[in-house]
Scaffold this motif. Structure first.
Motif, PDB file in Angstrom:
ATOM      1  N   ARG A  33       0.652  -0.955  -0.095  1.00 27.53           N
ATOM      2  CA  ARG A  33      -0.381  -0.075   0.132  1.00 27.53           C
ATOM      3  C   ARG A  33       1.211   1.019  -0.216  1.00 27.53           C
ATOM      4  O   ARG A  33       2.287   1.275   0.493  1.00 27.53           O
ATOM      5  N   PHE A  34       0.054   2.680  -0.289  1.00 29.59           N
ATOM      6  CA  PHE A  34       0.453   3.607  -0.374  1.00 29.59           C
ATOM      7  C   PHE A  34       1.678   4.145   0.538  1.00 29.59           C
ATOM      8  O   PHE A  34       2.622   4.495   0.630  1.00 29.59           O
ATOM      9  N   ALA A  35       0.704   3.498   2.090  1.00 26.91           N
ATOM     10  CA  ALA A  35       1.206   4.331   2.977  1.00 26.91           C
ATOM     11  C   ALA A  35       1.582   3.271   4.184  1.00 26.91           C
ATOM     12  O   ALA A  35       2.862   4.398   4.624  1.00 26.91           O
ATOM     13  N   GLU A  36       2.831   2.593   3.076  1.00 25.11           N
ATOM     14  CA  GLU A  36       3.896   1.565   3.674  1.00 25.11           C
ATOM     15  C   GLU A  36       5.131   1.892   3.045  1.00 25.11           C
ATOM     16  O   GLU A  36       6.043   1.371   3.296  1.00 25.11           O
ATOM     17  N   LEU A  37       4.798   2.986   2.132  1.00 24.22           N
ATOM     18  CA  LEU A  37       5.905   3.415   1.881  1.00 24.22           C
ATOM     19  C   LEU A  37       6.806   4.506   2.726  1.00 24.22           C
ATOM     20  O   LEU A  37       6.258   5.446   2.996  1.00 24.22           O
ATOM     21  N   ASP A  38       8.017   4.679   2.454  1.00 30.08           N
ATOM     22  CA  ASP A  38       9.354   5.457   3.153  1.00 30.08           C
ATOM     23  C   ASP A  38       9.355   6.453   2.089  1.00 30.08           C
ATOM     24  O   ASP A  38       8.919   6.947   1.044  1.00 30.08           O
ATOM     25  N   PRO A  39      10.400   7.659   2.124  1.00 34.18           N
ATOM     26  CA  PRO A  39      10.526   8.858   1.285  1.00 34.18           C
ATOM     27  C   PRO A  39      11.293   8.134   0.341  1.00 34.18           C
ATOM     28  O   PRO A  39      11.513   8.752  -1.050  1.00 34.18           O
ATOM     29  N   LEU A  40      11.888   7.339   0.086  1.00 28.28           N
ATOM     30  CA  LEU A  40      12.777   6.731  -0.934  1.00 28.28           C
ATOM     31  C   LEU A  40      12.165   5.645  -2.136  1.00 28.28           C
ATOM     32  O   LEU A  40      12.339   5.598  -2.835  1.00 28.28           O
ATOM     33  N   ASN A  45      10.671  -0.354   6.395  1.00 21.82           N
ATOM     34  CA  ASN A  45      11.432  -1.495   7.393  1.00 21.82           C
ATOM     35  C   ASN A  45      10.301  -1.711   8.447  1.00 21.82           C
ATOM     36  O   ASN A  45      10.109  -2.946   8.191  1.00 21.82           O
ATOM     37  N   VAL A  46       9.635  -1.038   8.079  1.00 18.68           N
ATOM     38  CA  VAL A  46       8.630  -1.511   9.661  1.00 18.68           C
ATOM     39  C   VAL A  46       7.798  -2.275   9.230  1.00 18.68           C
ATOM     40  O   VAL A  46       7.022  -2.361  10.022  1.00 18.68           O
ATOM     41  N   ALA A  47       7.230  -1.799   7.399  1.00 14.86           N
ATOM     42  CA  ALA A  47       5.897  -2.166   6.865  1.00 14.86           C
ATOM     43  C   ALA A  47       6.427  -3.858   7.607  1.00 14.86           C
ATOM     44  O   ALA A  47       5.552  -4.433   7.451  1.00 14.86           O
ATOM     45  N   MET A  90      10.781  -3.783  -1.784  1.00 14.34           N
ATOM     46  CA  MET A  90      10.046  -3.708  -2.546  1.00 14.34           C
ATOM     47  C   MET A  90       9.503  -2.491  -2.588  1.00 14.34           C
ATOM     48  O   MET A  90       9.284  -1.221  -2.028  1.00 14.34           O
ATOM     49  N   ARG A  91       8.722  -1.714  -3.053  1.00 14.06           N
ATOM     50  CA  ARG A  91       8.240  -0.706  -4.200  1.00 14.06           C
ATOM     51  C   ARG A  91       6.153  -1.372  -4.072  1.00 14.06           C
ATOM     52  O   ARG A  91       5.737  -1.557  -3.820  1.00 14.06           O
ATOM     53  N   ALA A  92       5.796   0.146  -4.336  1.00 17.44           N
ATOM     54  CA  ALA A  92       4.460   0.510  -4.252  1.00 17.44           C
ATOM     55  C   ALA A  92       4.298  -0.788  -5.671  1.00 17.44           C
ATOM     56  O   ALA A  92       4.084  -1.214  -6.390  1.00 17.44           O
ATOM     57  N   ASP A  93       2.430  -0.980  -5.151  1.00 18.89           N
ATOM     58  CA  ASP A  93       1.976  -2.206  -5.638  1.00 18.89           C
ATOM     59  C   ASP A  93       2.391  -3.460  -6.137  1.00 18.89           C
ATOM     60  O   ASP A  93       1.886  -4.918  -6.788  1.00 18.89           O
ATOM     61  N   GLU A  94       3.287  -3.555  -5.349  1.00 16.48           N
ATOM     62  CA  GLU A  94       3.647  -5.377  -5.158  1.00 16.48           C
ATOM     63  C   GLU A  94       2.766  -6.437  -4.636  1.00 16.48           C
ATOM     64  O   GLU A  94       2.567  -6.116  -3.503  1.00 16.48           O
ATOM     65  N   ASP A  95       2.501  -7.224  -5.581  1.00 17.51           N
ATOM     66  CA  ASP A  95       1.404  -8.325  -4.744  1.00 17.51           C
ATOM     67  C   ASP A  95       3.102  -9.014  -4.070  1.00 17.51           C
ATOM     68  O   ASP A  95       3.924  -9.073  -4.539  1.00 17.51           O
ATOM     69  N   TYR A  96       2.863  -9.601  -3.051  1.00 16.78           N
ATOM     70  CA  TYR A  96       3.177 -10.076  -1.878  1.00 16.78           C
ATOM     71  C   TYR A  96       2.637 -11.695  -1.164  1.00 16.78           C
ATOM     72  O   TYR A  96       1.402 -11.353  -1.065  1.00 16.78           O
ATOM     73  N   VAL A  97       3.270 -12.277  -1.002  1.00 12.04           N
ATOM     74  CA  VAL A  97       2.695 -13.403  -0.262  1.00 12.04           C
ATOM     75  C   VAL A  97       3.864 -13.726   1.566  1.00 12.04           C
ATOM     76  O   VAL A  97       5.416 -14.144   0.631  1.00 12.04           O
TER      77      VAL A  97
END
Length: 166
Positions: A33-40, A45-47, A90-97
């Motif tokens: 999610r967008f909210a899980e991104l940092d300024p880079l 990391n905390v996500a 990892m970056r925005a909108d990536e699916d993960y398991v």
């Protein structure tokens, strides 16, 4: 991987379709999610730690260790020790398991191993020692026999195996 159900345990076929090399006792898909991104503009990391925690809660419910509905009767579940490896950003909108399993078990504690996979690549892993306490926090609580049997019969954990990271 977008046709995988999010926040729902994945079947063996769905795990394979998601690019997991082996089947896990519990695998849950989601999307960055967008909210899980940092300024880079990559995942903070905390996500990852929050994702692992959400998967652990689902795992504990899945194995019937707790329902998180009655604090007066259910065990307190605490992490005694944790070790995190961030392997690839990892970056925005990536699916993960996120996959979870128990790898060792003692009388009142067990070691869990969790991984995050995206696009067929392991992105992070977390190992932790979980300790069960009495509901009032007065001391350690033995792992219930049905849970120990599940660890042994379903996940292949040897009984009274040391809680060590390997």
């Amino acid at each position: 991987m977008t046709d995988l159900p999010y926040l729902t345990p994945l079947t063996a076929d769905q795990q394979q379709a998601a690019g997991l090399p082996t089947q896990w006792p519990l695998a849950i898909a989601d999307r960055v999610r967008f909210a899980e991104l940092d300024p880079l503009n990559h995942v903070n990391n905390v996500a990852y730690l929050i994702w692992f925690e959400s998967a652990r809660v689902a795992y504990f419910k899945h194995i019937n260790l707790t329902t998180y509905e009655n604090a007066a009767t259910e065990p307190r579940i605490v992490i005694r020790r944790g070790e995190m490896d961030w392997l690839q950003e990892m970056r925005a909108d990536e699916d993960y398991v996120i996959v979870s399993k128990t790898i060792a078990c003692r009388t009142t504690s067990f070691t869990m191993h969790q991984e995050i996979w995206s696009a067929g690549t392991k992105r992070a892993e977390f190992k932790c020692v979980i300790v069960l306490l009495h509901p009032d926090g007065t001391g350690r609580l033995a792992i219930p026999d049905p849970i120990r049997a599940y660890f042994h019969d379903v996940e292949g954990v040897e009984r009274d195996q040391e809680n060590r990271f390997t």
